[in-house]
Design an enzyme around this catalytic site. Structure first.
Site, PDB file in Angstrom:
ATOM      1  N   ASP A   1       3.869  14.074   4.525  1.00 54.93           N
ATOM      2  CA  ASP A   1       3.563  12.663   4.738  1.00 54.93           C
ATOM      3  C   ASP A   1       3.506  12.404   6.241  1.00 54.93           C
ATOM      4  O   ASP A   1       3.143  13.298   7.000  1.00 54.93           O
ATOM      5  CB  ASP A   1       4.637  11.794   4.057  1.00 54.93           C
ATOM      6  CG  ASP A   1       4.067  10.498   3.496  1.00 54.93           C
ATOM      7  OD1 ASP A   1       3.569   9.695   4.314  1.00 54.93           O
ATOM      8  OD2 ASP A   1       4.121  10.280   2.288  1.00 54.93           O
TER       9      ASP A   1
ATOM     10  N   HIS B   1       5.011   4.991   6.544  1.00 54.36           N
ATOM     11  CA  HIS B   1       4.689   5.453   5.188  1.00 54.36           C
ATOM     12  C   HIS B   1       5.615   6.582   4.735  1.00 54.36           C
ATOM     13  O   HIS B   1       6.129   6.585   3.607  1.00 54.36           O
ATOM     14  CB  HIS B   1       3.234   5.916   5.173  1.00 54.36           C
ATOM     15  CG  HIS B   1       2.667   6.215   3.823  1.00 54.36           C
ATOM     16  ND1 HIS B   1       2.772   7.457   3.238  1.00 54.36           N
ATOM     17  CD2 HIS B   1       1.969   5.445   2.955  1.00 54.36           C
ATOM     18  CE1 HIS B   1       2.163   7.433   2.054  1.00 54.36           C
ATOM     19  NE2 HIS B   1       1.658   6.232   1.862  1.00 54.36           N
TER      20      HIS B   1
ATOM     21  N   SER C   1       0.872   5.789  -3.651  1.00 56.10           N
ATOM     22  CA  SER C   1       1.789   6.451  -2.719  1.00 56.10           C
ATOM     23  C   SER C   1       3.238   6.132  -3.038  1.00 56.10           C
ATOM     24  O   SER C   1       4.136   6.931  -2.777  1.00 56.10           O
ATOM     25  CB  SER C   1       1.508   6.009  -1.277  1.00 56.10           C
ATOM     26  OG  SER C   1       0.406   6.665  -0.743  1.00 56.10           O
TER      27      SER C   1
END
Length: 858
Positions: free
Chosen positions: A195, A270, A632
């Site tokens: 990620d 994120h 996600s």
């Protein structure tokens, strides 16, 4: 990804990365003019060699010494490679193996180019034997002709695709109890996240949240990079590994070290978010803009985290870096890989499965690693799936039952719904439009966007002070050119009582997530409701009859506030953005005999950790938690729940974990009705219908039931190879990627014949029989079999009853016969009902049906 601007943030990132894909070529040496020859143009290529990678060689060595491959030996212990005796851990005891393979790669490059310029970025040796290299197309052609080389593929771009969800999934009273409580849930299991990195200072990743001992698993051998952004001591017994991979991006000249951080540190947000969803510590207070929104916990709060940063805020990522991250994660000894990323395009070639990322993940599955991937945020169109292969567990996004709403009551007693994590007002306040509060030096001619309230110097404070300021929410907010935070800064500077955003009529169908606000405020996301607000406001103005200037603002309103959550019984539902099946087998959009997604999980409005320097969402900048939406967010829910299964059943293969999650899934919402799927981007709640397997796979995850599935479907690496070899014309491609000849497999199978916990037939030509083999991991039990057939198909399952002892196997024969012809997909289901309470759910999907009559007539 973004919060209130999330859906269009995906669109912006897609456009940026797509552009970068066109700019992916660079040049060696100094700047060159257009007159120089084209053979100096270079690009990144991923090269695989014919010799098998480390994980394949070690697996072969171990198989020679271990003849038992069943789930249970006669003495009751597992015959599979255990966590401490699997291929990736054998390689750990040979630290020089990677170095030696790298030297072989260097030798091949020197002999191929004989003094020509090139730049090797990575050596892959664990899951793929190969390397990535920056060369000209002519040099790439030279490499492809060498006898050691199997495959040369151009690099491609990729993109990124909880306080209450543990309660919604029943973890405190269910799955966590089975694991001994949250203080031990997931302990000993390592989840690797590929990620945007992680913020190691976040309390969700501290190792002092419990007084219980917290040893680093002995099977893990990863390291933590030490940089200025990621200093010594960043890792601990919770965060046990951290690296970053950016060589492919750096060669393109697009890596911004000040924004993207050349370290495992998360400059986006994120990566921290997804890691905490799966394995964040339990009971961490969620405080945003000074307001408390409960306590956060990951699904497996005692699991360990290893981070492999390969995605970046400014450009997304590239396959060469992602493959390097996957290869390293497997070598380090992770048990689970969580991928909240998807490719920017369908892989070209004879099948979507043949691409460097999916083939690396096939080797990861062979090494015993369970791989979870987000389905993608490209729904709700059919065939919008961005995760393709049967050895990857693909997760779609669903809502959960907690929702945040806000509303405003107008002076004419009308109530308008909106969004905004904001306090309410204590009484009615006068409404004043930003366009009617301009100072003498500002006009809409000078600044056509002045109504977005981005600069307080444009306004007359005497008019705004103590009133509710009305501002426009336009496409510029979607594009990041204007921000909610800046508008609130304007309102604060002008001493406004609060702020009301109406939706520009040109922003059609845009969906907003709740946005944090420090002062009373609301965003009205509906253009129709925005018209009602403006009509009331304009009708309440008093103007001078001669000059037409406003002499009184008569409209008033009260903002109720949106800090308190409400709970809906119509959850879960499949979100409009969640990518849908059927699974595209190739770039021509032929359908695969594989069901995708595999499952859905909570993915909408998820609170989780946020990086202290995360810039992905301006609205949450500087906060330690953020509310995000997308597949996600759904994928790490499954990664964490898989850790609980791995903890309870350490000998489970990746396909066994997938089976336990799938067959135990629920098909119903909290009301007991069918799970619904949103069918449109605009007004999604008004455009929905019951979800099909192409919307939700096997259903919505049932965390507690997945720990006691009763029966499981198991599939091996050899099964996947037989499937790949069964694709028409695939033999040379299989050889190129795996180094294995298809002739070594006595028979090939179609996707429908893989022993998956679902059956999908893309093209049913009259009739077909499919087999499934189940293994009983529970006690002795007797099952009855029931089914509902897809429309236009008759189905018969045998046996209809069977008794099965612990550890034994049972074969099911499923006969399909097309009774009508159609190109419209239809769906059914097989249910196995055990007398000890186990229920096994097997979804059926038939896309194209050709009946006997239609065939004979043609």
């Amino acid at each position: 990804m973004g919060s209130s601007c999330r859906s269009c943030r995906w669109l912006r990132l897609f456009v940026v990365v797509l552009l970068l894909g066109f700019l992916a070529c660079t040049r060696f040496g100094r700047a060159q003019d257009d007159s120089e020859p084209d053979d100096e143009i270079t690009a990144v290529y991923i090269v695989t060699l014919k010799q098998a990678p480390s994980v394949h060689r070690f697996a072969q060595e171990l198989r020679r010494g271990n003849k038992n491959h069943g789930f249970h030996k006669k003495n009751g212990t597992s015959g599979r490679l255990s966590r401490l005796n699997n291929p990736r851990n054998v390689s750990i005891s040979h630290p020089r193996s990677g170095y030696n393979i790298s030297r072989v790669h260097d030798s091949i490059l020197r002999r191929a180019f004989k003094g020509e310029k090139y730049l090797k970025l990575y050596s892959y040796h664990y899951l793929i034997n190969g390397f990535s290299v920056l060369v000209t197309p002519q040099q790439a052609e030279k490499l492809s002709r060498r006898r050691e080389v199997a495959n040369v593929v151009s690099d491609f771009s990729v993109r990124t695709a909880t306080t209450h969800t543990p309660q919604f999934l029943g973890l405190p009273q269910g799955a966590w109890i089975q694991e001994g409580g949250y203080e031990t849930a997931g302990e000993g299991v390592v989840i690797g996240f590929i990620d945007t990195g992680i913020d190691p200072t976040h309390p969700s990743f501290a190792d002092d949240a419990s007084e219980h001992s917290y040893p680093v698993p002995s099977h893990f051998s990863g390291i933590c990079e030490v940089t200025r952004d990621f200093p010594s001591g960043s890792c601990n017994r919770k965060l046990i590994g951290a690296r970053h991979f950016a060589a492919s991006a750096i060669t393109r000249g697009i890596f911004n070290s000040s924004q993207d951080y050349a370290s495992p540190f998360d400059g986006d947000g994120h990566g921290s978010h997804t890691a905490s969803v799966a394995a964040g510590n339990h009971g961490i207070p969620v405080v945003v803009t000074g307001h408390h929104f409960g306590n956060a916990s990951g699904m497996a709060p005692r699991a360990h985290i290893a981070v492999y940063k390969a995605l970046y805020k400014s450009f997304g990522g590239f396959a060469a870096d992602v493959v390097a991250a996957i290869d390293q994660a497997a070598q380090d000894g992770v048990d689970i890989i969580s991928l909240s990323i998807t490719p920017n395009r369908r892989p070209p070639g004879i099948a979507t499965f043949f691409n460097p990322i999916d083939m690396a993940l096939l080797s990861a599955a062979k090494a015993g690693i369970f791989v979870v991937q987000a389905a993608g945020n490209t729904g709700p169109s059919p065939k919008s799936m961005s995760s393709f292969s049967p050895w990857i567990f693909t997760v779609g996004a669903a809502s959960h039952d907690r929702i945040y709403t806000n509303s405003i009551i107008l002076g004419n007693s009308l109530t308008i719904s909106g969004v905004g994590l904001a306090p309410g007002t204590d009484k009615m306040y006068t409404l004043i439009s930003a366009l009617h509060a301009l100072n003498n030096n500002t006009t809409t001619t000078d600044d056509m966007y002045v109504g977005e309230c981005q600069d307080s110097s444009n306004f007359n404070q005497d008019l705004v002070q103590g009133n509710l300021l009305i501002c426009s929410y336009s496409i510029r907010f979607v594009l990041g050119l204007s921000t909610i935070k800046q508008a609130f800064g304007t309102a604060k500077n002008l001493s406004a009582a609060g702020i009301v955003f109406y939706m520009d009529p040109f922003v059609i169908g845009f969906q907003l997530n709740p946005t944090p606000m420090k002062m009373p405020g609301i965003i009205i996301p509906s253009p129709d409701d925005s018209k009602i607000l403006l009509q009331y406001y304009n009708s309440s103005l008093e103007r001078d009859e001669v000059t037409k200037k406003i002499i009184k603002f008569g409209a008033v309103a009260c903002i109720l506030g949106g800090l308190k959550a409400n709970f809906s019984y119509s959850a879960p539902k499949i979100m409009y953005y969640s990518a849908r099946g059927p699974d595209p087998e190739d770039s021509f959009l032929d359908d695969a005999d594989i069901m995708k997604p595999n499952l859905v999980a909570p993915g909408n409005s998820i609170w989780a950790a946020w990086s202290s320097l995360g810039t992905d969402s301006v609205e949450f900048q500087g906060e330690s938690f953020a509310m995000m939406s997308g597949t996600s967010m759904a994928a790490p829910h499954i990664a964490g729940l898989a850790a609980l299964i791995k903890q309870k059943f350490p000998s489970f293969s990746p396909s066994a974990i997938a089976s336990a999650l799938s067959t135990s899934a629920t098909l119903y919402d909290k009301n007991g009705g069918p799970i619904m799927a949103q069918r449109a981007y605009a007004k999604p709640d008004e455009n929905q219908s019951p979800a099909t397997p192409f919307d939700m796979g096997s259903g919505f995850v049932n965390a507690t039931a997945s720990l006691d599935p009763g029966l499981i479907f198991d599939a091996s690496y050899n099964d996947y190879m037989s499937f790949l070899c069964g694709i028409n014309g695939s033999s040379p491609v299989v050889l190129n990627y795996t180094g294995q000849n298809c002739w070594a497999y006595n028979s090939t199978i179609s996707g429908a014949d893989l022993n998956l916990p679902s059956i999908t037939i893309a093209r049913l030509n009259q009739s077909r029989t499919v087999q499934r083999t189940l293994t009983n991991i529970a006690g002795n039990e007797t099952y009855s079999v029931g089914w509902s057939a897809p429309y236009g198909v008759s189905v018969k399952v045998s046996p209809t009853h069977f008794s099965i002892a612990s550890g034994e196997k049972q074969v099911l024969n499923v006969f399909f016969n097309a009774t009508t012809s159609s190109t419209a997909a239809s769906f059914g289901r097989i249910g196995l009902f055990g007398n000890q309470g186990h229920i096994v759910n097997i979804p059926l999907s038939v896309v194209v049906r050709l009946s006997y009559n239609a065939t004979t007539n043609s």
